[in-house]
Design an enzyme around this catalytic site. Sequence first.
Site, PDB file in Angstrom:
ATOM      1  N   ALA A 134      -2.962  -0.565  -4.404  1.00 16.09           N
ATOM      2  CA  ALA A 134      -2.644  -1.996  -4.321  1.00 16.09           C
ATOM      3  C   ALA A 134      -2.474  -2.546  -5.732  1.00 16.09           C
ATOM      4  O   ALA A 134      -2.788  -1.872  -6.706  1.00 16.09           O
ATOM      5  CB  ALA A 134      -3.777  -2.741  -3.618  1.00 16.09           C
ATOM      6  N   LYS A 135      -1.990  -3.749  -5.835  1.00 12.46           N
ATOM      7  CA  LYS A 135      -1.952  -4.442  -7.128  1.00 12.46           C
ATOM      8  C   LYS A 135      -1.856  -5.929  -6.858  1.00 12.46           C
ATOM      9  O   LYS A 135      -1.387  -6.341  -5.796  1.00 12.46           O
ATOM     10  CB  LYS A 135      -0.731  -3.995  -7.942  1.00 12.46           C
ATOM     11  CG  LYS A 135      -0.902  -4.193  -9.435  1.00 12.46           C
ATOM     12  CD  LYS A 135      -1.741  -3.087 -10.036  1.00 12.46           C
ATOM     13  CE  LYS A 135      -1.928  -3.257 -11.524  1.00 12.46           C
ATOM     14  NZ  LYS A 135      -2.529  -2.049 -12.107  1.00 12.46           N
ATOM     15  N   GLY A 136      -2.299  -6.719  -7.829  1.00  7.79           N
ATOM     16  CA  GLY A 136      -2.195  -8.163  -7.690  1.00  7.79           C
ATOM     17  C   GLY A 136      -1.764  -8.780  -8.998  1.00  7.79           C
ATOM     18  O   GLY A 136      -1.752  -8.107 -10.034  1.00  7.79           O
TER      19      GLY A 136
END
Length: 449
Positions: A134-136
């Site tokens: 994931a990444k944000g």
Amino acid sequence: MSHAGHAGAAGDSRHSDKSPRVANRAKPARLAEMSNFDIVNHYFDLAADRIDVPEDLRAVLRSAYREVQVQIPLRQADGKVHVYSGYRVQHNGARGPYKGGVRFHPEVDLDEVRALASLMTWKTAIVGVPFGGAKGGINCPVDDLSKAELQKITRSFMDKIEKVLGPTRDIPAPDVNTNAQVMAWMMDEYGKLHGHTPAIVTGKPISLGGSYGREAATGRGLIYLFREAAPALGLAPSESRVVIQGFGNVGGWAGRIVQGLGAKVIGVSDAHGAVHSEAGIACDELHEHLRAGGKLAEFRGVDVITADELIALECEVFIPAALGGMIHGANAESMNCRMILEGANSPTTPAADALLHDKGVTIVPDVLANAGGVVVSYFEWVQNLQHFRWDEREVNDKLGTIMRRSYREVSARASEQAVSLRIAAYELGIERVMEAAKARGYIEDGPEG
Ligand code: NAD
């Protein structure tokens, strides 16, 4: 982001930069040819072709499971409401809870976060930690915000994405311009809704359940790999000259640790400029100088150079540790190193990758090289779930074991298949994700069974 000029490090004052500016002429162009998303998909496709991933499965593995975009309005000191966008992209969770950092940077957009999320899927699989990818990110101008404004933005982001997070669902961590302080705010905000939950983020301050060794882990992991890869190239760390592009968390720690092995760091850059000293730059002192609010160009005993000159410095090891796309078709030819250790995510465009390969430069790719951070994040999560703390030596030893094993697996495959370390790493990562997805019943075997 543990240095001056970032969230949490500079008190409540606004970041004013009144020093003589070498910035603009020294600031390298990035993403000259392709977006981060195109770069990552290019490498994915090269590996997927080689291991015959069917087209329909590729569509699943290329796209994200979930993409969340939220609005973050903030009334700022100018009296106006500014609206920022926050993103969390969960790429693939076949191997475990989603895991990946949160980046604060004005250029953050959905495309970049998607690319970085998919890199995390392959990275966690390559080093064998039980997470998905994931990444944000938030597209906020960190350098223009006060600490109080950053705290508001961070808490507002957590309030809006908490429903898709959780210690068994998705666990954020620091990335560019975020640090232990930002993680502490995120944990605290999540705790207001769910009760005290240290395992919701990693990269926390030690006082709140952070792991010893986490802050240095990505830089330390890079140097473990350098030691492992060096003999095959006839390099000795103690006799190597190292150049570091981006002296933040990853670059700063890599510099300090490699100097401990006797290497000479002869060039360093950050967002404001680049410097050179053939005699060597004392990274510990430089770190303190920057932490105290000093500028790179004002450090003792260095010559100010341009970003292009930094890229072209003759050295044994070049460590990109800033942003994506900074080694590209227009500057790769000028590079003069034996090895590139990709501390940054996606620093090398495909055109540069091919060119450097032809020049005989060994590239240890991001998905392997900078995995030390997520490995120690995994250790932090395990410690939080067990309510038990390991000492730093144990953390570093276990990190070394995983990094060396991962390098050996990737390099054995690269030699057997006569492919680059990057393609071998992607192949391994994709195979492991497919295996888990098949075991869960997400991917069916073909008609033959
Ligand atoms: P950071 O914010 O601590 O440091 C980034 C550094 O890059 C700063 O010194 C900044 O001044 C410099 N920089 C920014 N723009 C630049 C430019 N145009 N030219 C030269 N330098 C520039 O961030 P970080 O956590 O050290 O992350 C750096 C890279 O490593 C990113 O690509 C990130 O995704 C990757 N990474 C970080 C981690 C981690 O654990 N922090 C883990 C894996 C990968």
